[in-house]
Design an enzyme around this catalytic site. Structure first.
Site, PDB file in Angstrom:
ATOM      1  N   ARG A 119      12.104  -5.133   4.944  1.00 34.20           N
ATOM      2  CA  ARG A 119      11.893  -3.892   5.288  1.00 34.20           C
ATOM      3  C   ARG A 119      12.996  -2.743   5.868  1.00 34.20           C
ATOM      4  NH1 ARG A 119       5.675  -2.296   5.255  1.00 34.20           N
ATOM      5  NH2 ARG A 119       5.989  -2.561   7.455  1.00 34.20           N
ATOM      6  N   ARG A 159      -0.831  -8.835  13.354  1.00 33.55           N
ATOM      7  CA  ARG A 159      -1.326  -7.648  12.430  1.00 33.55           C
ATOM      8  C   ARG A 159      -2.212  -8.693  11.115  1.00 33.55           C
ATOM      9  NH1 ARG A 159       4.254  -4.557  11.016  1.00 33.55           N
ATOM     10  NH2 ARG A 159       3.448  -3.900   9.216  1.00 33.55           N
ATOM     11  N   ARG A 163      -9.565   0.021   8.225  1.00 34.51           N
ATOM     12  CA  ARG A 163      -9.929  -0.489   8.929  1.00 34.51           C
ATOM     13  C   ARG A 163     -10.326  -1.585   9.916  1.00 34.51           C
ATOM     14  NH1 ARG A 163      -3.499   0.652   8.946  1.00 34.51           N
ATOM     15  NH2 ARG A 163      -2.993  -1.370   9.386  1.00 34.51           N
ATOM     16  N   ARG A 189      10.968  -0.529  11.275  1.00 33.48           N
ATOM     17  CA  ARG A 189       9.663  -0.394  12.328  1.00 33.48           C
ATOM     18  C   ARG A 189       9.731  -1.295  13.419  1.00 33.48           C
ATOM     19  NH1 ARG A 189       4.622   0.314   7.976  1.00 33.48           N
ATOM     20  NH2 ARG A 189       3.826  -0.479   9.745  1.00 33.48           N
ATOM     21  N   LYS A 233       1.192  -0.835   0.202  1.00 36.85           N
ATOM     22  CA  LYS A 233       0.023  -0.290   0.218  1.00 36.85           C
ATOM     23  C   LYS A 233       0.684   1.218   0.394  1.00 36.85           C
ATOM     24  CE  LYS A 233      -1.631  -1.259   3.998  1.00 36.85           C
ATOM     25  NZ  LYS A 233      -0.880  -2.766   4.066  1.00 36.85           N
TER      26      LYS A 233
HETATM   27  P1  AP5 Z   1       4.814  -1.183   1.689  1.00 34.74           P
HETATM   28  O1  AP5 Z   1       4.287  -0.644   0.222  1.00 34.74           O
HETATM   29  O2  AP5 Z   1       5.600  -0.552   2.801  1.00 34.74           O
HETATM   30  O3  AP5 Z   1       4.039  -2.773   2.309  1.00 34.74           O
HETATM   31  P2  AP5 Z   1       2.256  -1.438   3.432  1.00 34.74           P
HETATM   32  O4  AP5 Z   1       1.164  -2.806   2.615  1.00 34.74           O
HETATM   33  O5  AP5 Z   1       1.984   0.018   2.754  1.00 34.74           O
HETATM   34  O6  AP5 Z   1       2.680  -2.284   4.615  1.00 34.74           O
HETATM   35  P3  AP5 Z   1       2.754  -1.691   6.101  1.00 34.74           P
HETATM   36  O7  AP5 Z   1       3.348  -2.832   6.576  1.00 34.74           O
HETATM   37  O8  AP5 Z   1       2.526  -0.447   6.155  1.00 34.74           O
HETATM   38  O9  AP5 Z   1       1.646  -2.402   6.457  1.00 34.74           O
HETATM   39  P4  AP5 Z   1       0.318  -2.507   7.851  1.00 34.74           P
HETATM   40  O10 AP5 Z   1      -1.548  -1.504   7.287  1.00 34.74           O
HETATM   41  O11 AP5 Z   1       0.332  -3.426   8.454  1.00 34.74           O
HETATM   42  O12 AP5 Z   1       1.009  -0.852   8.864  1.00 34.74           O
HETATM   43  P5  AP5 Z   1       0.369   0.995   8.729  1.00 34.74           P
HETATM   44  O13 AP5 Z   1       1.950   1.734   9.037  1.00 34.74           O
HETATM   45  O14 AP5 Z   1      -0.141   0.884   8.175  1.00 34.74           O
HETATM   46  O15 AP5 Z   1       6.265  -2.791   1.253  1.00 34.74           O
HETATM   47  C1  AP5 Z   1       6.139  -3.780   1.864  1.00 34.74           C
HETATM   48  C2  AP5 Z   1       7.582  -4.059   1.928  1.00 34.74           C
HETATM   49  O16 AP5 Z   1       7.305  -5.418   0.470  1.00 34.74           O
HETATM   50  C3  AP5 Z   1       8.463  -3.027   1.487  1.00 34.74           C
HETATM   51  O17 AP5 Z   1      10.252  -3.224   1.648  1.00 34.74           O
HETATM   52  C4  AP5 Z   1       8.758  -2.921   0.034  1.00 34.74           C
HETATM   53  O18 AP5 Z   1       9.806  -2.721  -0.852  1.00 34.74           O
HETATM   54  C5  AP5 Z   1       8.256  -4.714  -0.513  1.00 34.74           C
HETATM   55  N1  AP5 Z   1       7.273  -4.746  -1.922  1.00 34.74           N
HETATM   56  C6  AP5 Z   1       5.975  -3.543  -1.625  1.00 34.74           C
HETATM   57  N2  AP5 Z   1       5.595  -3.986  -2.629  1.00 34.74           N
HETATM   58  C7  AP5 Z   1       6.116  -5.369  -3.670  1.00 34.74           C
HETATM   59  C8  AP5 Z   1       6.516  -5.795  -5.048  1.00 34.74           C
HETATM   60  N3  AP5 Z   1       5.187  -5.702  -5.717  1.00 34.74           N
HETATM   61  N4  AP5 Z   1       7.159  -6.851  -4.653  1.00 34.74           N
HETATM   62  C9  AP5 Z   1       8.153  -7.089  -3.801  1.00 34.74           C
HETATM   63  N5  AP5 Z   1       8.249  -6.409  -3.013  1.00 34.74           N
HETATM   64  C10 AP5 Z   1       7.698  -5.410  -2.405  1.00 34.74           C
HETATM   65  O19 AP5 Z   1       0.030   0.686   9.844  1.00 34.74           O
HETATM   66  C11 AP5 Z   1       0.968   0.146  11.529  1.00 34.74           C
HETATM   67  C12 AP5 Z   1      -0.058   0.110  12.283  1.00 34.74           C
HETATM   68  O20 AP5 Z   1      -0.382   1.425  13.059  1.00 34.74           O
HETATM   69  C13 AP5 Z   1      -1.073  -0.686  12.333  1.00 34.74           C
HETATM   70  O21 AP5 Z   1      -0.771  -2.553  12.881  1.00 34.74           O
HETATM   71  C14 AP5 Z   1      -1.570  -0.169  14.011  1.00 34.74           C
HETATM   72  O22 AP5 Z   1      -1.429  -0.670  14.524  1.00 34.74           O
HETATM   73  C15 AP5 Z   1      -1.670   1.046  13.850  1.00 34.74           C
HETATM   74  N6  AP5 Z   1      -3.020   1.783  12.301  1.00 34.74           N
HETATM   75  C16 AP5 Z   1      -2.333   1.848  11.186  1.00 34.74           C
HETATM   76  N7  AP5 Z   1      -3.586   2.629  10.441  1.00 34.74           N
HETATM   77  C17 AP5 Z   1      -4.726   2.101  11.732  1.00 34.74           C
HETATM   78  C18 AP5 Z   1      -5.916   2.052  11.186  1.00 34.74           C
HETATM   79  N8  AP5 Z   1      -6.811   3.032  10.313  1.00 34.74           N
HETATM   80  N9  AP5 Z   1      -7.233   2.014  12.676  1.00 34.74           N
HETATM   81  C19 AP5 Z   1      -6.337   1.423  13.501  1.00 34.74           C
HETATM   82  N10 AP5 Z   1      -5.017   1.353  13.682  1.00 34.74           N
HETATM   83  C20 AP5 Z   1      -4.614   1.452  12.738  1.00 34.74           C
HETATM   84 MG    MG Z   2       2.479   1.398   4.957  1.00 34.44          MG
END
Ligand code: AP5
Ligand code: MG
Length: 215
Positions: free
Chosen positions: A127, A172, A88, A161, A13
């Site tokens: 990552r 997660r 979410r 992270r 994402k």
């Molecule tokens: P990346 O693009 O970083 O993936 P992502 O989908 O953004 O993954 P996240 O880990 O950021 O998602 P998340 O939902 O767990 O975390 P968030 O920050 O939202 O890609 C991952 C890796 O793969 C990278 O190294 C990239 O280079 C590689 N990659 C990407 N595409 C690729 C491909 N096609 N092929 C190969 N490699 C690839 O949330 C974190 C925390 O915050 C949550 O756990 C929660 O506690 C809180 N939180 C956030 N939002 C909310 C909400 N709305 N409600 C409640 N709590 C929330």
């Molecule tokens: Mg992300």
């Protein structure tokens, strides 16, 4: 245009949102990034969120919907929003409808990144980002062109992270399956959902998303 990028942790994402920001001048609204900034700044929201995030659980709906509303209010009406990691839960999806309607915006697409969960643990645990500009890298899939130096800003400082360890990733993912996946049928019923193969190369994923946005 306002879109949601939906998919489990590590689906890509953030990677795809950054590309859309660079290519189309859209604005990325990542609740994860907003919460991490709040934790770093030590704000009241950050203090509440830190332990929840470190455990891989979800922060309260009120907090994240509040952050999204504030961010949208800082945007020009002509700027498109990419919701990354929000909504979410079903409650957040309802809030988003209200938040958008009260600002004269509507939702154009919900793009689901379809991925194989087993591969995600490798993606997430490998990552890291530039500590200065935030550019994303990966131990196996996206290394800097010159080892140890950020392609974008030249910094030599990188960070990982605290929630990017295998145990937290599993929590997660379980949170995603239990609380986030159930919002898809709601958007499906409105004809908004389109699916993209998130296991393809990053550029192919970007091309598939571009095709949807240009359709
Ligand atoms: P990346 O693009 O970083 O993936 P992502 O989908 O953004 O993954 P996240 O880990 O950021 O998602 P998340 O939902 O767990 O975390 P968030 O920050 O939202 O890609 C991952 C890796 O793969 C990278 O190294 C990239 O280079 C590689 N990659 C990407 N595409 C690729 C491909 N096609 N092929 C190969 N490699 C690839 O949330 C974190 C925390 O915050 C949550 O756990 C929660 O506690 C809180 N939180 C956030 N939002 C909310 C909400 N709305 N409600 C409640 N709590 C929330
Ligand atoms: Mg992300």
């Amino acid at each position: 245009m306002n879109i949601i990028l939906l998919g489990p942790p590590g689906a890509g994402k953030g990677t795809q949102a950054s590309k859309l920001v660079a290519d189309r001048g859209m604005v990325q609204l990542s609740t994860g990034d907003m919460l991490r900034a709040a934790v770093k700044a030590g704000t009241p929201i950050g203090l509440k969120a830190k332990a929840v995030m470190d455990a891989g659980e979800l922060v309260s709906d009120e907090i994240v919907s509040g952050l999204i509303g504030e961010k949208l209010d800082s945007m020009a009406p002509s700027e498109g929003a990419i919701f990354d990691g929000y909504p979410r839960t079903e409650a957040q999806a309802r809030s988003l409808d209200e938040i958008l309607a009260s600002r004269g915006r509507s939702l154009d697409h919900v793009i689901e990144l379809e991925v194989d969960e087993d591969a995600l643990v490798e993606r997430i645990t490998g990552r890291y980002t530039c500590a200065n500009c935030g550019e994303g890298y990966h131990d196996s899939f996206k290394q800097p062109k010159v080892a140890g130096i950020c392609d974008r800003c030249g910094s030599t400082e990188f960070k990982r992270r605290p929630d990017d360890n295998e145990e937290t990733v599993r929590t997660r993912m379980a949170e995603y399956r239990a609380k986030t996946a159930p919002i898809l049928p709601v958007y499906e019923a409105r004809g908004l959902v389109q699916r993209v193969d998130g296991m393809a190369d990053m550029d192919l994923v970007s091309a598939a998303i571009a095709k949807i946005l240009d359709s």
